[in-house]
Scaffold this active site. Structure first.
Site, mmCIF file in Angstrom:
data_model
loop_
_atom_site.group_PDB
_atom_site.id
_atom_site.type_symbol
_atom_site.label_atom_id
_atom_site.label_comp_id
_atom_site.label_asym_id
_atom_site.label_seq_id
_atom_site.Cartn_x
_atom_site.Cartn_y
_atom_site.Cartn_z
ATOM 1 N N SER A 8 0.906 -1.130 0.094
ATOM 2 C CA SER A 8 -0.096 0.002 -0.037
ATOM 3 C C SER A 8 0.628 1.111 0.061
ATOM 4 O O SER A 8 1.508 1.349 0.885
ATOM 5 C CB SER A 8 -1.031 0.059 1.321
ATOM 6 O OG SER A 8 -1.761 1.354 1.167
ATOM 7 N N HIS A 33 -0.561 -1.359 -4.356
ATOM 8 C CA HIS A 33 -2.144 -1.279 -3.713
ATOM 9 C C HIS A 33 -2.040 0.359 -3.776
ATOM 10 O O HIS A 33 -1.581 1.010 -2.956
ATOM 11 C CB HIS A 33 -2.193 -1.787 -2.452
ATOM 12 C CG HIS A 33 -3.742 -1.640 -2.047
ATOM 13 N ND1 HIS A 33 -4.766 -2.757 -2.513
ATOM 14 C CD2 HIS A 33 -4.280 -0.879 -1.121
ATOM 15 C CE1 HIS A 33 -5.491 -2.318 -1.640
ATOM 16 N NE2 HIS A 33 -5.428 -1.479 -0.924
ATOM 17 N N ASP A 35 -4.722 3.379 -2.764
ATOM 18 C CA ASP A 35 -6.108 3.757 -1.998
ATOM 19 C C ASP A 35 -6.529 4.845 -2.365
ATOM 20 O O ASP A 35 -5.806 6.040 -2.205
ATOM 21 C CB ASP A 35 -5.557 3.466 -0.421
ATOM 22 C CG ASP A 35 -5.281 2.124 -0.021
ATOM 23 O OD1 ASP A 35 -6.093 1.463 -0.110
ATOM 24 O OD2 ASP A 35 -4.376 1.999 0.641
ATOM 25 N N MET A 37 -9.497 7.807 -1.767
ATOM 26 C CA MET A 37 -10.272 8.153 -0.885
ATOM 27 C C MET A 37 -10.608 9.503 -1.056
ATOM 28 O O MET A 37 -10.085 10.456 -1.418
ATOM 29 C CB MET A 37 -9.658 8.173 0.754
ATOM 30 C CG MET A 37 -9.070 6.942 0.991
ATOM 31 S SD MET A 37 -8.147 7.170 2.752
ATOM 32 C CE MET A 37 -7.382 5.589 2.665
ATOM 33 N N HIS A 66 -7.863 0.527 -5.107
ATOM 34 C CA HIS A 66 -8.914 0.378 -4.123
ATOM 35 C C HIS A 66 -9.489 1.559 -3.855
ATOM 36 O O HIS A 66 -8.963 2.585 -3.364
ATOM 37 C CB HIS A 66 -8.170 0.025 -2.776
ATOM 38 C CG HIS A 66 -9.310 -0.400 -1.563
ATOM 39 N ND1 HIS A 66 -8.787 -0.434 -0.240
ATOM 40 C CD2 HIS A 66 -10.541 -0.392 -1.485
ATOM 41 C CE1 HIS A 66 -9.761 -0.736 0.636
ATOM 42 N NE2 HIS A 66 -10.816 -0.476 -0.202
ATOM 43 N N MET A 68 -12.143 4.005 -2.401
ATOM 44 C CA MET A 68 -13.028 4.121 -1.148
ATOM 45 C C MET A 68 -13.782 5.396 -1.377
ATOM 46 O O MET A 68 -13.421 6.555 -0.718
ATOM 47 C CB MET A 68 -12.141 4.163 0.061
ATOM 48 C CG MET A 68 -11.702 2.686 0.505
ATOM 49 S SD MET A 68 -10.072 2.792 1.509
ATOM 50 C CE MET A 68 -8.898 3.057 0.307
ATOM 51 N N MET A 137 -12.032 -6.157 4.373
ATOM 52 C CA MET A 137 -11.297 -5.178 5.003
ATOM 53 C C MET A 137 -11.037 -5.517 6.524
ATOM 54 O O MET A 137 -12.060 -5.974 7.087
ATOM 55 C CB MET A 137 -12.056 -3.844 5.056
ATOM 56 C CG MET A 137 -12.164 -2.921 3.766
ATOM 57 S SD MET A 137 -10.383 -2.389 2.994
ATOM 58 C CE MET A 137 -9.714 -1.676 4.660
ATOM 59 N N GLY A 142 -9.921 4.071 5.707
ATOM 60 C CA GLY A 142 -9.663 5.238 5.651
ATOM 61 C C GLY A 142 -8.325 5.666 6.118
ATOM 62 O O GLY A 142 -7.721 6.486 5.664
ATOM 63 N N ASP A 175 -6.809 -6.317 3.922
ATOM 64 C CA ASP A 175 -6.200 -4.964 3.895
ATOM 65 C C ASP A 175 -6.409 -4.358 5.204
ATOM 66 O O ASP A 175 -7.523 -4.088 5.632
ATOM 67 C CB ASP A 175 -7.048 -4.264 2.677
ATOM 68 C CG ASP A 175 -6.209 -3.048 2.627
ATOM 69 O OD1 ASP A 175 -5.551 -2.379 3.058
ATOM 70 O OD2 ASP A 175 -7.007 -1.949 1.623
ATOM 71 N N GLY A 197 0.729 -1.929 4.472
ATOM 72 C CA GLY A 197 1.268 -0.851 4.169
ATOM 73 C C GLY A 197 2.533 -0.584 5.196
ATOM 74 O O GLY A 197 3.707 -0.662 4.868
HETATM 75 C C1 DX5 Z 1 -6.953 1.637 4.726
HETATM 76 C C2 DX5 Z 1 -6.258 1.285 3.450
HETATM 77 C C3 DX5 Z 1 -5.161 0.437 3.510
HETATM 78 C C4 DX5 Z 1 -3.901 0.792 4.389
HETATM 79 C C5 DX5 Z 1 -3.278 -0.492 4.988
HETATM 80 O O1 DX5 Z 1 -8.273 2.057 4.283
HETATM 81 O O2 DX5 Z 1 -7.241 0.529 2.538
HETATM 82 O O3 DX5 Z 1 -4.641 -0.056 2.318
HETATM 83 O O4 DX5 Z 1 -3.066 1.485 3.650
HETATM 84 O O5 DX5 Z 1 -2.301 -0.012 5.661
HETATM 85 P P1 DX5 Z 1 -1.710 -1.041 6.982
HETATM 86 O O6 DX5 Z 1 -1.086 -2.161 6.299
HETATM 87 O O7 DX5 Z 1 -0.707 0.266 7.650
HETATM 88 O O8 DX5 Z 1 -2.810 -1.288 7.787
HETATM 89 ZN ZN ZN Z 2 -6.711 -0.440 0.696
#
Ligand code: DX5
Ligand code: ZN
Length: 219
Positions: A8, A33, A35, A37, A66, A68, A137, A142, A175, A197
């Site tokens: 991520s 990955h 993300d 948002m 991904h 969101m 998830m 977020g 994730d 991540g």
């Molecule tokens: C959260 C994201 C994740 C996030 C995961 O909403 O979708 O992809 O970056 O990060 P870690 O691995 O640090 O939990």
């Molecule tokens: Zn994600």
């Protein structure tokens, strides 16, 4: 089962994104990955189309997007045009699920659905024949760096059982809070695509960390 690590970039150093991408490429990371948002579907705003387009120009890595966001249907074509290889959207969003899956497939990219921790596993059963992957998830979407929610393990198992029952080899992605401790648990429950991540980007050696996520998964 084939296991994959999707790193991520939310945890990457944005000012040195190109170097971070090279590091991922050289560490045996399978997917990047990404993300997205919108500040409405989740309480955070990240990055979007122009950054994805630049990332796509700079690497051949598989781009695992991904979304969101509130209305994914409206944006799938543009994310595909910017280089997404997979587009995951939330069934809790406002877009029609089947219509969105269809729109993603029409762009020639992989289509995946995601559920938040409070959404039951059964909610995705009807879509299993039409998707490439289900993203469960394992934290509230977020933010990176949150703790793994253990209650989600049963949902992974029931989705894997249902897919097996239907004879489908769908990928199950997890994730949030994935690290050396939680990865064996999600793999045992039936997940095979592990997003990570903070664990990967904080590691002294990203290759070692990526290996740990897959460790013992050959059996
Ligand atoms: C959260 C994201 C994740 C996030 C995961 O909403 O979708 O992809 O970056 O990060 P870690 O691995 O640090 O939990
Ligand atoms: Zn994600």
């Amino acid at each position: 089962m084939e296991y994959y690590v999707s790193a991520s970039v939310l945890s990457a150093d944005m000012l040195h994104l190109e170097q971070e991408i090279r590091k991922m490429e050289n560490s045996g990371i399978d997917m990047l990955h990404f993300d997205v948002m919108d500040g409405i579907f989740v309480n955070n705003i990240s990055y979007g189309l122009p950054i994805l387009e630049s990332v796509n120009k700079c690497t051949d890595m598989f781009l695992d997007v991904h979304l969101m966001i509130t209305d994914p249907l409206k944006y799938v074509k543009r994310f595909a045009d910017c280089g997404a290889d997979n587009i995951t959207f939330h069934i809790e969003s406002e877009s029609d699920v089947m219509e969105t899956i269809k729109a993603i497939k029409e762009c020639g990219v992989k289509a995946s659905v995601s559920i938040k921790p409070a959404t039951p596993a059964e909610a995705v059963f009807e879509y299993l024949p039409y998707v490439d992957m289900v993203l469960v998830m394992t934290v509230e979407p977020g933010f990176g760096g949150q703790s793994f929610i253990y209650d989600t393990l049963d949902k992974i198992s029931s989705i894997r059982s249902k897919a097996n029952e239907l004879g489908l080899s769908v990928d199950i992605e997890v994730d949030g809070g994935i690290n050396a401790e939680t990865s064996p648990l999600v793999r045992r429950s039936g997940a095979n695509v592990l997003v990570s991540g903070s664990y990967l980007f904080k590691a002294e050696d990203m290759s070692d960390a990526a290996n740990k996520l897959k460790e013992g998964s050959g059996d």
